[in-house]
Design a protein around this motif. Structure first.
Motif, PDB file in Angstrom:
ATOM      1  N   ARG A   8      34.987   0.663  34.172  1.00  0.00           N
ATOM      2  CA  ARG A   8      35.765   1.799  33.701  1.00  0.00           C
ATOM      3  C   ARG A   8      37.152   1.722  34.334  1.00  0.00           C
ATOM      4  O   ARG A   8      37.311   1.318  35.488  1.00  0.00           O
ATOM      5  CB  ARG A   8      35.101   3.123  34.084  1.00  0.00           C
ATOM      6  CG  ARG A   8      35.841   4.321  33.449  1.00  0.00           C
ATOM      7  CD  ARG A   8      35.258   5.649  33.843  1.00  0.00           C
ATOM      8  NE  ARG A   8      36.141   6.725  33.386  1.00  0.00           N
ATOM      9  CZ  ARG A   8      36.071   7.984  33.773  1.00  0.00           C
ATOM     10  NH1 ARG A   8      35.122   8.352  34.630  1.00  0.00           N
ATOM     11  NH2 ARG A   8      36.923   8.887  33.332  1.00  0.00           N
ATOM     12  N   ASP A 153      32.639   7.610  28.415  1.00  0.00           N
ATOM     13  CA  ASP A 153      31.619   7.870  27.408  1.00  0.00           C
ATOM     14  C   ASP A 153      31.190   6.596  26.694  1.00  0.00           C
ATOM     15  O   ASP A 153      30.024   6.455  26.295  1.00  0.00           O
ATOM     16  CB  ASP A 153      32.114   8.902  26.393  1.00  0.00           C
ATOM     17  CG  ASP A 153      31.986  10.334  26.895  1.00  0.00           C
ATOM     18  OD1 ASP A 153      31.343  10.542  27.942  1.00  0.00           O
ATOM     19  OD2 ASP A 153      32.529  11.246  26.250  1.00  0.00           O
ATOM     20  N   LYS A 156      28.791   4.809  29.035  1.00  0.00           N
ATOM     21  CA  LYS A 156      27.518   5.539  29.071  1.00  0.00           C
ATOM     22  C   LYS A 156      26.691   5.266  27.817  1.00  0.00           C
ATOM     23  O   LYS A 156      25.463   5.120  27.875  1.00  0.00           O
ATOM     24  CB  LYS A 156      27.788   7.031  29.226  1.00  0.00           C
ATOM     25  CG  LYS A 156      28.278   7.426  30.608  1.00  0.00           C
ATOM     26  CD  LYS A 156      28.950   8.779  30.627  1.00  0.00           C
ATOM     27  CE  LYS A 156      28.055   9.891  30.136  1.00  0.00           C
ATOM     28  NZ  LYS A 156      28.723  11.217  30.222  1.00  0.00           N
ATOM     29  N   PHE A 170      22.339  10.474  27.004  1.00  0.00           N
ATOM     30  CA  PHE A 170      23.360   9.689  27.696  1.00  0.00           C
ATOM     31  C   PHE A 170      24.203  10.510  28.667  1.00  0.00           C
ATOM     32  O   PHE A 170      24.864   9.951  29.541  1.00  0.00           O
ATOM     33  CB  PHE A 170      24.206   8.917  26.687  1.00  0.00           C
ATOM     34  CG  PHE A 170      25.551   9.504  26.323  1.00  0.00           C
ATOM     35  CD1 PHE A 170      26.674   8.691  26.319  1.00  0.00           C
ATOM     36  CD2 PHE A 170      25.707  10.832  25.959  1.00  0.00           C
ATOM     37  CE1 PHE A 170      27.915   9.200  25.975  1.00  0.00           C
ATOM     38  CE2 PHE A 170      26.939  11.341  25.622  1.00  0.00           C
ATOM     39  CZ  PHE A 170      28.057  10.521  25.632  1.00  0.00           C
ATOM     40  N   GLN A 171      24.161  11.836  28.556  1.00  0.00           N
ATOM     41  CA  GLN A 171      24.898  12.653  29.514  1.00  0.00           C
ATOM     42  C   GLN A 171      24.258  12.636  30.902  1.00  0.00           C
ATOM     43  O   GLN A 171      24.834  13.157  31.858  1.00  0.00           O
ATOM     44  CB  GLN A 171      25.015  14.097  29.007  1.00  0.00           C
ATOM     45  CG  GLN A 171      25.778  14.254  27.694  1.00  0.00           C
ATOM     46  CD  GLN A 171      27.269  13.950  27.811  1.00  0.00           C
ATOM     47  OE1 GLN A 171      27.706  13.228  28.710  1.00  0.00           O
ATOM     48  NE2 GLN A 171      28.066  14.485  26.906  1.00  0.00           N
ATOM     49  N   ILE A 173      23.830   9.890  32.436  1.00  0.00           N
ATOM     50  CA  ILE A 173      24.397   8.673  33.026  1.00  0.00           C
ATOM     51  C   ILE A 173      25.808   8.978  33.521  1.00  0.00           C
ATOM     52  O   ILE A 173      26.540   9.760  32.911  1.00  0.00           O
ATOM     53  CB  ILE A 173      24.417   7.549  31.977  1.00  0.00           C
ATOM     54  CG1 ILE A 173      22.997   7.235  31.500  1.00  0.00           C
ATOM     55  CG2 ILE A 173      25.083   6.291  32.528  1.00  0.00           C
ATOM     56  CD1 ILE A 173      22.943   6.405  30.230  1.00  0.00           C
ATOM     57  N   VAL A 174      26.194   8.365  34.634  1.00  0.00           N
ATOM     58  CA  VAL A 174      27.519   8.580  35.217  1.00  0.00           C
ATOM     59  C   VAL A 174      28.262   7.250  35.283  1.00  0.00           C
ATOM     60  O   VAL A 174      27.688   6.223  35.661  1.00  0.00           O
ATOM     61  CB  VAL A 174      27.408   9.187  36.634  1.00  0.00           C
ATOM     62  CG1 VAL A 174      28.791   9.305  37.281  1.00  0.00           C
ATOM     63  CG2 VAL A 174      26.724  10.545  36.575  1.00  0.00           C
ATOM     64  N   ALA A 175      29.528   7.268  34.899  1.00  0.00           N
ATOM     65  CA  ALA A 175      30.395   6.093  35.021  1.00  0.00           C
ATOM     66  C   ALA A 175      31.727   6.571  35.591  1.00  0.00           C
ATOM     67  O   ALA A 175      32.594   7.061  34.865  1.00  0.00           O
ATOM     68  CB  ALA A 175      30.600   5.408  33.673  1.00  0.00           C
ATOM     69  N   THR A 181      29.356  -1.525  36.052  1.00  0.00           N
ATOM     70  CA  THR A 181      27.979  -1.474  35.578  1.00  0.00           C
ATOM     71  C   THR A 181      27.652  -2.840  35.008  1.00  0.00           C
ATOM     72  O   THR A 181      28.433  -3.383  34.231  1.00  0.00           O
ATOM     73  CB  THR A 181      27.812  -0.380  34.504  1.00  0.00           C
ATOM     74  OG1 THR A 181      28.004   0.898  35.119  1.00  0.00           O
ATOM     75  CG2 THR A 181      26.450  -0.433  33.863  1.00  0.00           C
ATOM     76  N   ASN A 196      27.236   2.302  37.803  1.00  0.00           N
ATOM     77  CA  ASN A 196      28.221   3.133  38.504  1.00  0.00           C
ATOM     78  C   ASN A 196      28.459   2.642  39.932  1.00  0.00           C
ATOM     79  O   ASN A 196      28.538   3.418  40.878  1.00  0.00           O
ATOM     80  CB  ASN A 196      27.753   4.597  38.516  1.00  0.00           C
ATOM     81  CG  ASN A 196      28.871   5.558  38.857  1.00  0.00           C
ATOM     82  OD1 ASN A 196      30.016   5.368  38.464  1.00  0.00           O
ATOM     83  ND2 ASN A 196      28.552   6.606  39.602  1.00  0.00           N
TER      84      ASN A 196
END
Length: 231
Positions: A8, A153, A156, A170-171, A173-175, A181, A196
């Motif tokens: 990211r 997003d 994710k 998918f919410q 998941i954190v990036a 990742t 992450n």
């Protein structure tokens, strides 16, 4: 199949101000530039067969700092979700919009006014990553590692696909900005190797040295029963 590192971009001025950047040309702030430099130091341990990026400037800036010698390929499939009328708005304001609970609880049904459906974003992002992974594998072998720089997003959604979970989950998941990742694709299933990761040692992702007399083996699709001994 090869292994992809999903990076990211670093923190932007919009991230710092609590706004939704979307596809607007927002740039990295000082923290984001420092994050890009730090992840670049970590990436020195991993030989990258290819570097692919969202065309937005915040991703290009991240790669210019992290991997100054790289020649990234722009990939429209990795661009940020088209948030339409939501772009440029404060998140606190958007949280009061009737669409907000849908985005949070049922994102597969979310269509942004004047923008993109989240399901469409997920589909084109997954298709782009899988296509590039097949291309890298064909050109560099099944143990190659390549990097794709994209957005929260988008990453994710790619992770959700790799885990085989519905987009509506998918919410969970954190990036984070400048996180890495890692996903290894195999003929039967993907394996999520890192998620992450903002500070771990990447030496375990370095592909093994090839022996000239032997053809490299394809990555196994079998999971290690009991968890295995690591890479």
């Amino acid at each position: 199949m090869a292994t992809v590192l999903l990076l990211r971009h670093g923190r932007t001025t919009a991230n710092a101000d609590g706004g939704l950047a979307g596809r607007r040309p927002v740039e990295l702030d000082d923290t984001g530039r420092a994050q890009a430099a730090a992840v670049g130091e970590r990436l020195k341990a991993v030989p990258l067969a290819a570097v692919v990026t969202s065309p937005l400037i915040r991703c290009r800036q991240t790669l210019d700092i992290a991997l100054p010698a790289a020649e990234p390929h722009a990939e429209d499939g990795l661009i940020e979700c088209g948030y339409g009328e939501w772009e440029g708005q404060p998140l606190k304001k958007l949280a009061k919009d009737p669409l907000w609970p849908v985005v949070q609880q049922h994102p597969s049904a979310a269509v942004f006014p004047g923008g993109e459906a989240m399901a469409d974003m997920a589909a084109r992002a997954v298709a782009a990553v899988r296509s590039w992974d097949a291309r890298v594998t064909a050109e560099h072998g099944p143990h190659a590692v390549w990097l794709a720089c994209s957005h929260g997003d988008v990453i994710k959604a790619i992770v959700a696909d790799a885990l085989g979970v519905h987009l509506d989950l998918f919410q969970r998941i954190v990036a984070d900005p400048a996180s890495l990742t890692a996903i290894s694709y195999t003929p039967t299933r993907p394996f999520l190797l890192r998620l992450n990761d903002t500070g771990g040692d990447l030496a375990g992702l370095v592909p093994p040295k090839r022996r000239r007399a032997r053809r490299p083996k394809a990555a196994s699709s079998d999971a290690a029963v009991g968890g295995g001994g690591g890479r």
